[in-house]
Design an enzyme around this catalytic site. Structure first.
Site, PDB file in Angstrom:
ATOM      1  N   SER A 130       6.624   0.408  -5.176  1.00 38.96           N
ATOM      2  CA  SER A 130       6.410  -0.885  -4.547  1.00 38.96           C
ATOM      3  C   SER A 130       4.989  -1.438  -4.616  1.00 38.96           C
ATOM      4  CB  SER A 130       6.883  -0.852  -3.093  1.00 38.96           C
ATOM      5  OG  SER A 130       7.050  -2.192  -2.709  1.00 38.96           O
ATOM      6  N   ASP A 176      10.290  -2.399   1.502  1.00 39.18           N
ATOM      7  CA  ASP A 176       8.950  -2.277   0.912  1.00 39.18           C
ATOM      8  C   ASP A 176       7.892  -2.948   1.781  1.00 39.18           C
ATOM      9  OD1 ASP A 176      10.562  -1.275  -1.028  1.00 39.18           O
ATOM     10  OD2 ASP A 176      10.148  -2.821  -2.524  1.00 39.18           O
TER      11      ASP A 176
HETATM   12  P1  ADP Z   1       7.237  -2.114  -8.084  1.00 39.37           P
HETATM   13  O1  ADP Z   1       7.169  -2.955  -6.846  1.00 39.37           O
HETATM   14  O2  ADP Z   1       8.234  -1.004  -7.970  1.00 39.37           O
HETATM   15  O3  ADP Z   1       5.912  -1.595  -8.520  1.00 39.37           O
HETATM   16  P2  ADP Z   1       8.088  -4.608  -9.214  1.00 39.37           P
HETATM   17  O4  ADP Z   1       8.680  -4.973 -10.524  1.00 39.37           O
HETATM   18  O5  ADP Z   1       8.807  -4.988  -7.972  1.00 39.37           O
HETATM   19  O6  ADP Z   1       7.780  -3.040  -9.265  1.00 39.37           O
HETATM   20  O7  ADP Z   1       6.646  -5.268  -9.082  1.00 39.37           O
HETATM   21  C1  ADP Z   1       5.669  -5.064 -10.084  1.00 39.37           C
HETATM   22  C2  ADP Z   1       4.983  -6.379 -10.403  1.00 39.37           C
HETATM   23  O8  ADP Z   1       4.096  -6.763  -9.323  1.00 39.37           O
HETATM   24  C3  ADP Z   1       4.077  -6.264 -11.606  1.00 39.37           C
HETATM   25  O9  ADP Z   1       4.801  -6.424 -12.821  1.00 39.37           O
HETATM   26  C4  ADP Z   1       3.103  -7.416 -11.361  1.00 39.37           C
HETATM   27  O10 ADP Z   1       3.677  -8.650 -11.700  1.00 39.37           O
HETATM   28  C5  ADP Z   1       2.932  -7.372  -9.830  1.00 39.37           C
HETATM   29  N1  ADP Z   1       1.787  -6.539  -9.451  1.00 39.37           N
HETATM   30  C6  ADP Z   1       1.798  -5.450  -8.660  1.00 39.37           C
HETATM   31  N2  ADP Z   1       0.553  -4.913  -8.523  1.00 39.37           N
HETATM   32  C7  ADP Z   1      -0.271  -5.683  -9.246  1.00 39.37           C
HETATM   33  C8  ADP Z   1      -1.686  -5.655  -9.534  1.00 39.37           C
HETATM   34  N3  ADP Z   1      -2.451  -4.711  -9.039  1.00 39.37           N
HETATM   35  N4  ADP Z   1      -2.189  -6.630 -10.335  1.00 39.37           N
HETATM   36  C9  ADP Z   1      -1.387  -7.597 -10.831  1.00 39.37           C
HETATM   37  N5  ADP Z   1      -0.063  -7.661 -10.602  1.00 39.37           N
HETATM   38  C10 ADP Z   1       0.499  -6.727  -9.842  1.00 39.37           C
HETATM   39 MG    MG Z   2       8.695  -4.180  -6.068  1.00 38.46          MG
END
Ligand code: ADP
Ligand code: MG
Length: 383
Positions: A130, A176
């Site tokens: 998340s 989350d």
């Molecule tokens: P999860 O929440 O399981 O990591 P998700 O697909 O729900 O996977 O969310 C991931 C997305 O959130 C990334 O592809 C990006 O668009 C955004 N994101 C999360 N952390 C960052 C970050 N540190 N910098 C830029 N975008 C981010």
């Molecule tokens: Mg997510």
């Protein structure tokens, strides 16, 4: 230098080269791992969840404009949006998570300031821990600080969920964002997604939580997630319930035959998984090793045969985790379909466990997994 000082320096330097000078506000929000309760959140059931030390930082400074300008160190990318716009950014979809938060906060009548900010996360992106909620909750905390108002953490979680549901367009449950806002150092949370309440759960001494990242992409996660959710909602509707977890195990079993076979499989997993949540909370506090092994094995079995959210990489990882020294139990994490898994391990054997899982998984897949212990961290706030 401690790791955090190095991280602080890295973020401050990036801020200075992107915007000049130094940030004035540092906010953070944690990622999470679910210890039990796959897909139970949107069925308004329970989840045993752990806010983890891996977190997302935003270092910010108000810029006296109505623009939010951001640099993500994880992506090496810059993007911006205007506070009065509602347009998504197809070129930089990652900024929609923050823009969405800005939109819902303003809809809730909260005044926002433009700012410049640098994002840095130790939550792996798109791996089921998340990172999206950590980013939303950290962003909401920046807006809160700069706007000089304060939100109740449950309200903040609901607004961040709304941003992800309505602006980003991901139909996630509350797990989350709730975990990221309500985390407490030192304990897991037994979350009731119907009442939006949680109870702290202390894990018995000697039991560690270890993330085992398969490093395999979560393919089809989006469409399959939506399909599972629709099947559960259909099942609940056919049984006259407003959400599946309203039904007791007994009430569900007596009427399961009314459901189409595929819907029944999905619903049975949710009903059984929901019952395992409180049972694992009790087993972890009591340090009941046989119950931990049994409940986590049943969870993975159901995820594989009934909910069908496992992948070949997850089965390989499961075998590696169960064969490693010190393991007490192991299962899927997040939505499934690859990404991270979670093991409960005797703390005096954490190193041996990690080494064995790494070599077993690498020998079988030629992929080097990431294996690391995590412990319970505080929810969104300041650094
Ligand atoms: P999860 O929440 O399981 O990591 P998700 O697909 O729900 O996977 O969310 C991931 C997305 O959130 C990334 O592809 C990006 O668009 C955004 N994101 C999360 N952390 C960052 C970050 N540190 N910098 C830029 N975008 C981010
Ligand atoms: Mg997510």
């Amino acid at each position: 230098m401690t790791f955090d000082t190095q991280r602080r320096d890295l973020v401050a330097q990036a801020f200075s080269s992107c915007f000049g000078g130094l940030p004035s506000v540092w906010c953070r929000a944690p990622g999470r791992v679910d210890l039990m309760g796959s897909h139970t959140d949107y069925n308004l059931g329970a989840v045993l969840t752990l806010p983890i030390g891996r977190d997302t930082w935003i270092a910010a400074r108000p810029n006296s404009s109505s623009e939010v300008r951001l640099h993500s160190l994880n992506l090496g990318a810059d993007a911006s949006f205007a506070l009065d716009s509602n347009e998504k950014c197809p070129e930089h979809p990652w900024i929609d998570y923050i823009h969405g938060v800005a939109v819902v906060l303003q809809e809730a009548g909260l005044p926002l300031c433009g700012f410049d900010g640098v994002i840095h996360s130790t939550v792996p992106l798109r791996s089921g821990l998340s990172s999206s909620a950590a980013l939303e909750c950290a962003a909401a905390t920046v807006f809160e600080t700069l706007g000089a108002w304060s939100l109740d953490p449950v309200e903040k979680a609901l607004l961040c969920q709304r941003a992800e549901n309505h602006f980003v367009g991901v139909n996630c449950g509350i797990l989350d964002q709730f975990t990221s806002c309500m985390g407490r150092q030192g304990c897991a949370l037994l979350l009731d997604c119907h009442n939006l309440t949680s109870q702290p759960v202390t894990i018995a001494e000697g039991i560690g939580v270890v993330i085992c990242d398969t490093k395999s992409q979560r393919q089809l996660a989006g469409s399959e997630y939506g399909e599972r959710r629709a099947q559960c909602e259909n099942g609940a509707r056919l049984l006259g319930a407003s959400a599946l977890c309203e039904l007791t195990h007994e009430a569900y079993i007596s009427r399961e035959h009314e459901l189409p076979p595929i819907v029944a499989k999905r619903c049975r997993f949710i009903i059984e998984e929901h019952a395992r949540v409180a049972a694992l909370a009790a087993a972890l506090s009591a340090g009941d090793h046989p119950a931990i092994a049994e409940l986590t094995a049943a969870s993975f079995h159901g995820a594989s045969h009934l909910y069908e959210i496992t992948s070949p990489a997850m089965h390989t990882m499961m075998a590696a985790m169960l064969a490693a020294p010190g393991v007490l139990g192991a299962r899927q994490a997040g939505a499934g379909f690859g990404g991270c898994m979670v093991a409960l391990v005797q703390v005096d054997q954490l190193d041996e466990f990690a080494a064995a899982v790494r070599s077993h998984y690498f020998a079988a897949t030629a992929i080097l997994p990431e294996i690391y212990p995590v412990s319970a961290a505080a929810g969104a706030g300041f650094l």
